[in-house]
Write a protein that holds these residues in place. Structure first.
Motif: not given
Length: 349
Positions: A187-216
């Protein structure tokens, strides 16, 4: 005395038997007259014709209706009270005007003409996913017995335990471990909510594909986040994928990896008392044994919702914490945390 590992393993195996697999196979055979009552000897043998129908329909319906606002497949009482003897869905002796039959045929009025959605019921029968035909459902409705006297009365015998859903695992772990979305995405970019998220690698991020953020997948740059969620048994309404309510090898493997990675994130997060409330990483069992014991007891209560029995606390300390502490206190607390997440009391609800 049984070790923490053997006790936990036995309890996990016991929790896996909560799935309906054996019941479904047995009742499918009974519906099709290829077995007689009592064959198989499973503890979940149907107790009535209504129960046979419930178990036979479950492979097609329980993915959406085991939990949620219409958990009609959670038990026989739920099935009878929420479907069988609700005239909105089933009209005794009149299958043609029963909404249940109409939904199975895909001809029901309203917003949901077909149930289950995505694939006609006859196709599920044809490919072997279910063996109960629509004509058998119609015959059951024609001969449906009167409702039992105790239909509206809660029964202690109907107590059920189920595994946590993938959604519950994600939300519960974030809350219990003191984590937020910002611990996994940049979330370092001030416009992060309007940009594609950059996942912090090696943290085993888990998120549903139809939840926001993450839709489709549009806003999540790592497609494995959705794969991990589905491995935990999560569904994806956008892709017509139902929840998997069993607890198979994929869910177990994903939960092991998730528990270790997320516990590590919680331990490493600065000023986060979720895991290390009464100790710091400088405290060892030799330097500050009382603090270690107090933190073990608190973490057990936080994760499992009940005070630990003395025997379990001792086993957790001696068989999980102490062996790992020889390498580092950080690894020891990660191990304790992840072991509690894989405990049957955490996995089940």
């Amino acid at each position: 005395m049984r070790t923490w590992r053997s006790s936990l393993g036995a309890a996990v195996l016991a929790s896996l038997t909560l799935t309906l697999t054996a019941c479904l196979e047995q009742e499918a055979a009974r519906i099709n007259d290829s077995a007689t009552p009592g064959d198989g000897g499973t503890a979940c043998e149907a107790t009535s014709k209504n129960d046979e129908i419930r178990l036979a329909l479950a492979p097609a319906c329980q993915g959406c209706h085991l939990t949620g606002n219409k958990p009609i497949f959670a038990s026989l009482a739920a099935f009878e009270g929420g479907l069988v003897y609700d005239e909105r869905y089933v009209k005794r002796g009149d299958p043609e005007n029963s909404l249940l039959v109409q939904m199975l045929k895909g001809t029901a009025p309203g917003s949901y003409p077909q149930m289950p959605p995505g694939q006609p019921y006859d196709e599920l029968v044809a490919n072997g996913r279910v063996t109960l035909t629509i004509s058998q459902v119609e015959a059951w409705i024609r001969d449906l017995p009167a409702p039992p006297e105790q239909l509206e009365t809660p029964s202690p015998e109907e107590f059920r335990v189920r595994r946590l859903s993938a959604e519950e695992m994600v939300v519960s772990l974030m809350d219990q471990l003191g984590l937020t979305l910002e611990d996994f995405v940049s979330t370092s970019n001030p416009d992060w909510r309007n940009r594609a998220y950059v996942v912090n690698w090696n943290k085993f991020f888990v998120w549903p594909g139809d939840w926001a953020p993450g839709i489709s997948g549009e806003y999540v740059s790592d497609p494995r986040t959705v794969e991990r969620f589905e491995a935990l048994g999560g569904g994806n309404s956008l892709l017509y994928r139902k929840r998997d309510v069993s607890f198979g090898p994929s869910a177990a493997q994903s939960l092991v990896q998730m528990s270790q990675a997320w516990c590590a994130r919680a331990v490493d997060k600065r000023n986060n008392p979720a895991v290390l409330r009464y100790v710091t990483l400088a405290d060892t069992s030799a330097k500050n044994p009382d603090a270690v014991q107090k933190n073990l007891r608190n973490l057990y209560l936080r994760m499992l919702g009940q005070p630990p029995p003395d025997a379990e606390l001792t086993a957790l300390h001696e068989q999980v914490y102490l062996p790992l502490e020889t390498q580092s206190t950080r690894l020891a607390w990660i191990g304790v945390c992840s072991a509690l997440i894989r405990h049957p009391l955490w996995i089940t609800y």
